[in-house]
Design an enzyme around this catalytic site. Structure first.
Site, PDB file in Angstrom:
ATOM      1  N   CYS A 187     -73.572 -82.431  69.336  1.00  0.00           N
ATOM      2  CA  CYS A 187     -72.932 -81.390  69.507  1.00  0.00           C
ATOM      3  C   CYS A 187     -71.998 -81.502  71.032  1.00  0.00           C
ATOM      4  O   CYS A 187     -72.551 -82.174  71.611  1.00  0.00           O
ATOM      5  CB  CYS A 187     -74.304 -80.252  69.691  1.00  0.00           C
ATOM      6  SG  CYS A 187     -73.497 -78.741  70.202  1.00  0.00           S
ATOM      7  N   ASP A 188     -71.211 -80.713  70.823  1.00  0.00           N
ATOM      8  CA  ASP A 188     -70.326 -80.725  72.178  1.00  0.00           C
ATOM      9  C   ASP A 188     -70.598 -79.721  73.184  1.00  0.00           C
ATOM     10  O   ASP A 188     -70.215 -79.957  74.264  1.00  0.00           O
ATOM     11  CB  ASP A 188     -68.856 -80.561  71.672  1.00  0.00           C
ATOM     12  CG  ASP A 188     -68.638 -79.040  71.355  1.00  0.00           C
ATOM     13  OD1 ASP A 188     -69.263 -78.654  70.616  1.00  0.00           O
ATOM     14  OD2 ASP A 188     -67.788 -78.440  71.687  1.00  0.00           O
TER      15      ASP A 188
ATOM     16  N   HIS B 103     -78.767 -76.476  70.766  1.00  0.00           N
ATOM     17  CA  HIS B 103     -78.400 -75.288  71.243  1.00  0.00           C
ATOM     18  C   HIS B 103     -79.858 -74.349  71.612  1.00  0.00           C
ATOM     19  O   HIS B 103     -79.962 -73.143  71.768  1.00  0.00           O
ATOM     20  CB  HIS B 103     -77.805 -73.995  70.233  1.00  0.00           C
ATOM     21  CG  HIS B 103     -76.342 -74.491  70.069  1.00  0.00           C
ATOM     22  ND1 HIS B 103     -75.665 -73.735  69.109  1.00  0.00           N
ATOM     23  CD2 HIS B 103     -75.723 -75.427  70.547  1.00  0.00           C
ATOM     24  CE1 HIS B 103     -74.315 -74.301  69.027  1.00  0.00           C
ATOM     25  NE2 HIS B 103     -74.427 -75.297  70.139  1.00  0.00           N
TER      26      HIS B 103
ATOM     27  N   TYR C 215     -77.377 -71.348  75.635  1.00  0.00           N
ATOM     28  CA  TYR C 215     -77.423 -70.557  74.126  1.00  0.00           C
ATOM     29  C   TYR C 215     -79.059 -69.892  74.153  1.00  0.00           C
ATOM     30  O   TYR C 215     -79.316 -69.319  73.212  1.00  0.00           O
ATOM     31  CB  TYR C 215     -77.504 -71.545  72.880  1.00  0.00           C
ATOM     32  CG  TYR C 215     -76.173 -71.596  72.518  1.00  0.00           C
ATOM     33  CD1 TYR C 215     -75.397 -71.121  71.139  1.00  0.00           C
ATOM     34  CD2 TYR C 215     -74.966 -72.029  73.206  1.00  0.00           C
ATOM     35  CE1 TYR C 215     -74.398 -71.262  70.792  1.00  0.00           C
ATOM     36  CE2 TYR C 215     -73.699 -72.077  73.100  1.00  0.00           C
ATOM     37  CZ  TYR C 215     -73.328 -71.712  71.745  1.00  0.00           C
ATOM     38  OH  TYR C 215     -72.159 -71.825  71.286  1.00  0.00           O
TER      39      TYR C 215
END
Length: 443
Positions: free
Chosen positions: A170-171, A201, A266
């Site tokens: 994931c970036d 996240h 997040y």
């Protein structure tokens, strides 16, 4: 002379594809290429980008072969790396993912809560299909998968393709770490060694050291408590107040739940659901924002390049997420043993969490794949949150595999973003209606 590699970008019609190509072209000295392929099942969408991408490549290195195709055999034959960022259902389905929960005063977000669950139910089959193409036509290829929702997709690949050469990434941490580096006065996030744990996240930084070993977390933490992930007071006062600015800023509230760590931004969707819903506009969500800005801008710019036959004066830029993908490919190709955050099977890395959890933690990457770093025991607060969210993700994958209405209802009910089983059922029934072309039929 270094070997030249062949890559395929799965989801070639994504507006992020030109950014990835620009990053690849900017790193040909480190990662030389012989072929770049685009693969998508939506030919019309991919064609909006393909000619411009071909021009960008030919301007930089005419020796690189370029292919844009909807044929999986052509796409996956003779490739060393697949960069996968597919979006099943595209942005119109994302809009529904966000707006249906908001109708019931529940968080409407792309990867978190009910929206992420709906998106996950669409994504699993598409990712597995691409793995199967890769293994059929290029069995020695590595898939670097950052298709969302990454946590659910990673759990599905663990269960259904456990021996595949796939690394889930994931970036999002890259964006946070870039801001942290600015806060700490460093020139690059690569000047830091981080300790981090959680789910995608859904995680926390516990250490951020510079290359001399100096602990930067207290300094960064004090800044986050005042400005969130907004890097400076100047940016705080002058930056465009868009949704990303507000997300970065709100981290100053999240950090109060555990001031000894630095949280993923997040986490606001799980810990401050009321704030998110109260500050959401059901008529105009993030999906609408992306469709009205990024999508139009990228397609328009690619059209200009295609019509002009050159990229002079283009506004297309390298994306920060693309940097991570190139670094990962280089680590695998050249055995660099770079330290990177990956989504991997726990297997004791977090000692007091179940072994089959797909956790996001630092790993050392080399030609044979990755070696997770040991995290040890984590605190009860984080452990409890992670176990609840982990159960949600596992139930979603089980629901997809078993076509189970019951398990998907349980997943929605268990999500920390959903207030009751009653609301969960209403959201689920609405999602079933709009996802008939994408989900397995539930019973």
């Amino acid at each position: 002379m270094k070997n030249k590699f062949s890559i395929v970008i799965a989801g070639g019609g994504s507006t992020y594809t030109p950014e990835i190509i620009l990053m690849l072209l900017d790193n040909l000295d480190r990662f030389p290429l012989r072929t770049i392929k685009l693969y998508d099942n939506d030919e019309n969408r991919q064609n909006k980008l393909a000619k411009a991408c071909e021009i960008l490549i030919k301007e930089k290195d005419p020796s690189i072969s370029f292919v844009a195709t909807t044929n999986p055999q052509i796409a996956y034959t003779d490739v060393d790396f697949c960069l996968a960022h597919i979006r099943v259902g595209q942005l119109p389905m994302r809009e529904l993912d966000e707006k249906i929960p908001l109708k019931y005063s529940v968080v409407g977000q792309e990867t978190c809560g009910p929206g992420g669950i709906a998106y996950g139910m669409r994504s699993i089959a598409g990712v597995l299909e691409n793995i199967d193409y890769m293994e059929k036509y290029s069995p020695n290829c590595w898939m670097l998968n950052y298709s969302n929702p990454a946590a659910i997709v990673a759990e599905a690949t663990r269960r259904f393709r456990p021996h595949s050469r796939i690394i889930n990434i994931c970036d999002m941490p890259i964006g946070m770490e870039n801001n942290m580096a600015k806060i700490a006065g460093l020139s690059s996030r690569k000047d830091m060694d981080v300790r981090y744990y959680g789910l995608n996240h859904f995680g926390w930084y516990t250490s951020i050291k510079d290359k001399s070993g100096y602990e930067l977390l207290p300094k960064i933490s004090e800044h986050v408590k005042q400005y969130g992930y907004v890097p400076s007071q100047y940016e705080y006062e002058h930056a465009k107040r868009d949704s990303w600015f507000e997300t970065n800023l709100f981290t100053r509230e999240i950090i109060k739940t555990d001031p000894t760590t630095i949280p993923s931004s997040y986490l606001k969707y799980y810990l401050f659901q009321d704030h998110v819903v109260n500050n959401s506009n059901i008529e105009y969500t993030r999906a609408n924002e992306v469709m009205d800005t990024r999508e139009k801008e990228v397609f328009s710019e690619c059209k200009k390049i295609a019509e002009a036959g050159h990229s002079n004066g283009t506004t297309l830029k390298i994306g920060i997420h693309a940097e991570f993908i190139v670094d990962l490919a280089i680590a695998l190709a050249y055995n660099t043993h770079e330290r990177m955050l990956l989504i991997v099977e726990n297997n004791g890395a977090i000692a007091n969490l179940q072994d089959d959890a797909m956790v996001e933690i630092p790993c050392i990457v080399g030609k044979d794949g990755y070696e997770p770093l040991s995290i040890g025991n984590i605190p009860l607060f984080q452990k409890g949150l992670i176990e609840q969210q982990l159960a949600v993700e596992k139930l979603v994958v089980e629901a997809w595999a078993e076509h189970s209405y019951q398990k998907l209802w349980q997943a929605l009910t268990l999500s920390k973003t959903v207030p009751s089983a009653t609301i969960a059922k209403k959201i689920l029934d609405d999602f079933i209606e709009v996802n008939k072309d994408y989900w397995p039929e539930l019973r």
